[in-house]
Design an enzyme around this catalytic site. Sequence first.
Site, PDB file in Angstrom:
ATOM      1  N   SER A 143     105.934  76.068 -39.698  1.00  0.00           N
ATOM      2  CA  SER A 143     106.148  77.096 -38.687  1.00  0.00           C
ATOM      3  C   SER A 143     107.257  76.668 -37.729  1.00  0.00           C
ATOM      4  O   SER A 143     107.261  75.533 -37.245  1.00  0.00           O
ATOM      5  CB  SER A 143     104.830  77.276 -37.926  1.00  0.00           C
ATOM      6  OG  SER A 143     104.967  78.271 -36.977  1.00  0.00           O
ATOM      7  N   LYS A 147     112.516  79.770 -41.313  1.00  0.00           N
ATOM      8  CA  LYS A 147     112.407  80.562 -42.563  1.00  0.00           C
ATOM      9  C   LYS A 147     112.765  82.031 -42.300  1.00  0.00           C
ATOM     10  O   LYS A 147     113.587  82.616 -43.004  1.00  0.00           O
ATOM     11  CB  LYS A 147     110.966  80.523 -43.125  1.00  0.00           C
ATOM     12  CG  LYS A 147     110.425  79.160 -43.413  1.00  0.00           C
ATOM     13  CD  LYS A 147     109.003  79.224 -43.936  1.00  0.00           C
ATOM     14  CE  LYS A 147     107.976  79.770 -42.975  1.00  0.00           C
ATOM     15  NZ  LYS A 147     107.753  78.984 -41.760  1.00  0.00           N
ATOM     16  N   GLY A 148     112.132  82.593 -41.281  1.00  0.00           N
ATOM     17  CA  GLY A 148     112.357  84.002 -40.961  1.00  0.00           C
ATOM     18  C   GLY A 148     113.816  84.266 -40.611  1.00  0.00           C
ATOM     19  O   GLY A 148     114.384  85.290 -41.018  1.00  0.00           O
ATOM     20  N   ARG A 174     102.835  90.043 -33.380  1.00  0.00           N
ATOM     21  CA  ARG A 174     103.614  89.596 -32.221  1.00  0.00           C
ATOM     22  C   ARG A 174     104.306  90.816 -31.617  1.00  0.00           C
ATOM     23  O   ARG A 174     104.409  91.861 -32.267  1.00  0.00           O
ATOM     24  CB  ARG A 174     104.660  88.559 -32.657  1.00  0.00           C
ATOM     25  CG  ARG A 174     104.031  87.263 -33.101  1.00  0.00           C
ATOM     26  CD  ARG A 174     105.079  86.301 -33.668  1.00  0.00           C
ATOM     27  NE  ARG A 174     104.435  85.132 -34.259  1.00  0.00           N
ATOM     28  CZ  ARG A 174     104.966  84.408 -35.229  1.00  0.00           C
ATOM     29  NH1 ARG A 174     106.132  84.718 -35.743  1.00  0.00           N
ATOM     30  NH2 ARG A 174     104.320  83.362 -35.704  1.00  0.00           N
ATOM     31  N   ARG A 267     110.797  79.806 -29.308  1.00  0.00           N
ATOM     32  CA  ARG A 267     110.498  81.150 -29.824  1.00  0.00           C
ATOM     33  C   ARG A 267     109.553  81.883 -28.873  1.00  0.00           C
ATOM     34  O   ARG A 267     109.606  83.103 -28.744  1.00  0.00           O
ATOM     35  CB  ARG A 267     109.889  81.031 -31.234  1.00  0.00           C
ATOM     36  CG  ARG A 267     109.742  82.366 -31.914  1.00  0.00           C
ATOM     37  CD  ARG A 267     109.388  82.243 -33.379  1.00  0.00           C
ATOM     38  NE  ARG A 267     108.044  81.709 -33.570  1.00  0.00           N
ATOM     39  CZ  ARG A 267     107.520  81.409 -34.760  1.00  0.00           C
ATOM     40  NH1 ARG A 267     108.259  81.549 -35.849  1.00  0.00           N
ATOM     41  NH2 ARG A 267     106.298  80.951 -34.870  1.00  0.00           N
ATOM     42  N   ARG A 278      99.996  74.317 -35.205  1.00  0.00           N
ATOM     43  CA  ARG A 278     101.108  74.460 -36.146  1.00  0.00           C
ATOM     44  C   ARG A 278     101.839  73.129 -36.347  1.00  0.00           C
ATOM     45  O   ARG A 278     102.264  72.822 -37.459  1.00  0.00           O
ATOM     46  CB  ARG A 278     102.064  75.559 -35.653  1.00  0.00           C
ATOM     47  CG  ARG A 278     101.522  76.936 -35.965  1.00  0.00           C
ATOM     48  CD  ARG A 278     102.125  78.047 -35.141  1.00  0.00           C
ATOM     49  NE  ARG A 278     101.342  79.259 -35.366  1.00  0.00           N
ATOM     50  CZ  ARG A 278     101.700  80.249 -36.183  1.00  0.00           C
ATOM     51  NH1 ARG A 278     102.851  80.193 -36.787  1.00  0.00           N
ATOM     52  NH2 ARG A 278     100.908  81.279 -36.380  1.00  0.00           N
ATOM     53  N   ASP A 302     119.283  72.054 -40.262  1.00  0.00           N
ATOM     54  CA  ASP A 302     119.760  71.436 -39.018  1.00  0.00           C
ATOM     55  C   ASP A 302     120.690  72.450 -38.357  1.00  0.00           C
ATOM     56  O   ASP A 302     120.274  73.209 -37.490  1.00  0.00           O
ATOM     57  CB  ASP A 302     120.467  70.111 -39.363  1.00  0.00           C
ATOM     58  CG  ASP A 302     120.771  69.293 -38.133  1.00  0.00           C
ATOM     59  OD1 ASP A 302     120.593  69.818 -37.017  1.00  0.00           O
ATOM     60  OD2 ASP A 302     121.191  68.135 -38.286  1.00  0.00           O
TER      61      ASP A 302
HETATM   62  N1  LIG Z   1     100.006  81.797 -48.605  1.00  0.00           N
HETATM   63  C1  LIG Z   1     100.634  82.666 -47.827  1.00  0.00           C
HETATM   64  N2  LIG Z   1     101.226  82.262 -46.702  1.00  0.00           N
HETATM   65  C2  LIG Z   1     101.866  83.171 -45.958  1.00  0.00           C
HETATM   66  C3  LIG Z   1     101.941  84.537 -46.322  1.00  0.00           C
HETATM   67  N3  LIG Z   1     102.646  85.187 -45.379  1.00  0.00           N
HETATM   68  C4  LIG Z   1     103.023  84.270 -44.464  1.00  0.00           C
HETATM   69  N4  LIG Z   1     102.552  83.061 -44.812  1.00  0.00           N
HETATM   70  C5  LIG Z   1     102.729  81.777 -44.152  1.00  0.00           C
HETATM   71  O1  LIG Z   1     101.870  81.704 -43.027  1.00  0.00           O
HETATM   72  C6  LIG Z   1     102.443  80.827 -42.065  1.00  0.00           C
HETATM   73  C7  LIG Z   1     102.356  81.458 -40.711  1.00  0.00           C
HETATM   74  O2  LIG Z   1     103.150  82.596 -40.662  1.00  0.00           O
HETATM   75  P1  LIG Z   1     103.394  83.358 -39.290  1.00  0.00           P
HETATM   76  O3  LIG Z   1     102.076  83.595 -38.644  1.00  0.00           O
HETATM   77  O4  LIG Z   1     104.258  84.540 -39.543  1.00  0.00           O
HETATM   78  O5  LIG Z   1     104.104  82.254 -38.401  1.00  0.00           O
HETATM   79  P2  LIG Z   1     105.526  81.517 -38.498  1.00  0.00           P
HETATM   80  O6  LIG Z   1     105.662  80.824 -39.800  1.00  0.00           O
HETATM   81  O7  LIG Z   1     105.436  80.577 -37.375  1.00  0.00           O
HETATM   82  O8  LIG Z   1     106.580  82.552 -38.296  1.00  0.00           O
HETATM   83  C8  LIG Z   1     103.869  80.548 -42.546  1.00  0.00           C
HETATM   84  O9  LIG Z   1     103.858  79.260 -43.158  1.00  0.00           O
HETATM   85  C9  LIG Z   1     104.132  81.597 -43.571  1.00  0.00           C
HETATM   86  O10 LIG Z   1     105.029  81.129 -44.586  1.00  0.00           O
HETATM   87  C10 LIG Z   1     101.304  84.920 -47.527  1.00  0.00           C
HETATM   88  O11 LIG Z   1     101.306  86.082 -47.940  1.00  0.00           O
HETATM   89  N5  LIG Z   1     100.669  83.968 -48.240  1.00  0.00           N
HETATM   90  N1  LIG Z   2     119.095  75.883 -37.475  1.00  0.00           N
HETATM   91  C1  LIG Z   2     118.535  76.279 -36.325  1.00  0.00           C
HETATM   92  N2  LIG Z   2     118.914  75.687 -35.166  1.00  0.00           N
HETATM   93  C2  LIG Z   2     118.352  76.061 -33.995  1.00  0.00           C
HETATM   94  N3  LIG Z   2     117.413  77.021 -33.862  1.00  0.00           N
HETATM   95  C3  LIG Z   2     117.010  77.644 -34.999  1.00  0.00           C
HETATM   96  C4  LIG Z   2     117.549  77.299 -36.265  1.00  0.00           C
HETATM   97  N4  LIG Z   2     116.929  78.073 -37.198  1.00  0.00           N
HETATM   98  C5  LIG Z   2     116.058  78.860 -36.522  1.00  0.00           C
HETATM   99  N5  LIG Z   2     116.105  78.615 -35.202  1.00  0.00           N
HETATM  100  C6  LIG Z   2     115.286  79.217 -34.129  1.00  0.00           C
HETATM  101  O1  LIG Z   2     113.986  78.598 -34.239  1.00  0.00           O
HETATM  102  C7  LIG Z   2     112.966  79.534 -33.927  1.00  0.00           C
HETATM  103  C8  LIG Z   2     111.979  79.610 -35.090  1.00  0.00           C
HETATM  104  O2  LIG Z   2     112.637  80.229 -36.188  1.00  0.00           O
HETATM  105  P1  LIG Z   2     111.849  81.218 -37.197  1.00  0.00           P
HETATM  106  O3  LIG Z   2     112.874  81.784 -38.091  1.00  0.00           O
HETATM  107  O4  LIG Z   2     111.006  82.148 -36.398  1.00  0.00           O
HETATM  108  O5  LIG Z   2     110.922  80.165 -37.959  1.00  0.00           O
HETATM  109  P2  LIG Z   2     109.773  80.362 -39.031  1.00  0.00           P
HETATM  110  O6  LIG Z   2     109.936  81.729 -39.621  1.00  0.00           O
HETATM  111  O7  LIG Z   2     110.008  79.276 -40.034  1.00  0.00           O
HETATM  112  O8  LIG Z   2     108.485  80.192 -38.308  1.00  0.00           O
HETATM  113  C9  LIG Z   2     113.651  80.848 -33.630  1.00  0.00           C
HETATM  114  O9  LIG Z   2     113.748  81.003 -32.214  1.00  0.00           O
HETATM  115  C10 LIG Z   2     115.034  80.696 -34.274  1.00  0.00           C
HETATM  116  O10 LIG Z   2     116.007  81.443 -33.589  1.00  0.00           O
END
Ligand SMILES: Nc1nc2c(ncn2[C@@H]2O[C@H](COP(=O)(O)OP(=O)(O)O)[C@@H](O)[C@H]2O)c(=O)[nH]1
Ligand SMILES: Nc1ncnc2c1ncn2[C@@H]1O[C@H](COP(=O)(O)OP(=O)(O)O)[C@@H](O)[C@H]1O
Length: 400
Positions: A143, A147-148, A174, A267, A278, A302
């Site tokens: 987390s 990724k997003g 959210r 975030r 997390r 990075d």
């Molecule tokens: N196994 C599984 N994991 C998921 C799915 N959707 C989201 N996740 C994972 O759940 C975790 C938490 O996601 P989220 O609550 O959106 O928080 P974030 O990763 O901090 O943005 C992340 O590791 C996602 O990759 C799903 O459909 N299946």
């Molecule tokens: N390479 C990076 N350097 C600095 N900040 C980043 C980078 N990649 C993502 N972020 C920031 O980090 C935070 C978490 O990213 P997010 O995409 O929501 O992560 P995830 O989906 O893996 O939980 C966001 O505020 C995003 O703008």
Amino acid sequence: MGEAPAFLFDDLQNGYENELDLVCSGKETTIVVGKTKYVIGGYDDSALSLGVKVFDNSIGKWVYPKVLGTKPTVSSDHWALPLCEDRILVIKNGSTAGDSIWFLEVDTPIVRQQSKVLGSKVVAWSKGVKGYAGKPIIISGPSGVGKGTLIAKLMKEFPSMFGFSVSHTTRAPRVKETDGVHYHFTNHSVMEQEIKDGKFLEFASVHGNLYGTSIEAVEVVADAGKRCILDIDVQGARSVRASSLDAIFIFICPPSFEELEKRLRSRGSETEEQIQKRLRNAKGELDQARLPGLFDHILVNDDLETCYKSLKNLLGLHDFADNTYESVPKKFGLPLVHSVSKVGSEIYINSGAADLQNAKNSFVLDVSSRKGGAPGRTRGLDLYPICPFGGFADRIEDLS
Ligand SMILES: Nc1nc2c(ncn2[C@@H]2O[C@H](COP(=O)(O)OP(=O)(O)O)[C@@H](O)[C@H]2O)c(=O)[nH]1
Ligand SMILES: Nc1ncnc2c1ncn2[C@@H]1O[C@H](COP(=O)(O)OP(=O)(O)O)[C@@H](O)[C@H]1O
């Protein structure tokens, strides 16, 4: 619902090589596969989709099997015939493109396995689709790693190439999240029931909530001719590895733990308690990601632009402009069907002409290259119109 015709088990035949093997009775079709009789049609309990009932020879009674997969909606009429010993082809009349050709799996590996698990009779629907889908892309990582952010960049630059698999989750939305776009937000009891119903490709408990990828979430992206991107955790990635879905697995790593924590905090979407949970889970995820055989690629996020470039490189997108990507239409549509017959491995569909010689309304459905199956889609089918003067016309893209 119409009554199924009277039936004697001793009368069962095993070979189905011609039209006589089709038994149509209004909205219900009766098909015999091996030693079992299936009645397809009428309405199921929701009154919206095609029902299925089975004559169980061992107890001498009709039973309503557990039905996996998305069910076809009820049509004015349909045709059905057995394909091999394990599935029944169902062609719906007067349906829209993409909703004409279906398979009811009655004895495939997934049906046998689910029958064992559930201890009851199981059948599974799969929708017939043209062409093949590109390999889905699994993106995992702790987390806050980004990724997003990376997925959003990819979807923005290549909108016609990629589609996002919208997961189900029991966590609360959210502020900027929309139901059906970022997630399908649901609750525990509904999701647990849907898991039991076989609706999910994978699911896992992550940071105290349930998350899962429905089969439909992946299939609708492929139906639109796009490559599916899944953002799922490491447990989910492991389940997909063990499934029949052939995908590319990518793990995103943070440059350091300190940086991960900084990103999570910046975030601003989690409470302190959630951030701590997390971060604790991140350690385990990083350890598991290193296990051999799970991820095909590990990328360190990075500098964002550098990581994004590496992601595009490994997906073969470095010199790719989105407008050079053409998505292929993958839907079937058929005019009204008058008869369906199976000759050898070919299915003849007659849509008007009284006989196959006068064949301008006749088609051959080629199912020999089919791949995939229930629950979901049977891909790789083809449909050829038969030319009146012999030979086949070009394949048709969409008849509707
Ligand atoms: N196994 C599984 N994991 C998921 C799915 N959707 C989201 N996740 C994972 O759940 C975790 C938490 O996601 P989220 O609550 O959106 O928080 P974030 O990763 O901090 O943005 C992340 O590791 C996602 O990759 C799903 O459909 N299946
Ligand atoms: N390479 C990076 N350097 C600095 N900040 C980043 C980078 N990649 C993502 N972020 C920031 O980090 C935070 C978490 O990213 P997010 O995409 O929501 O992560 P995830 O989906 O893996 O939980 C966001 O505020 C995003 O703008």
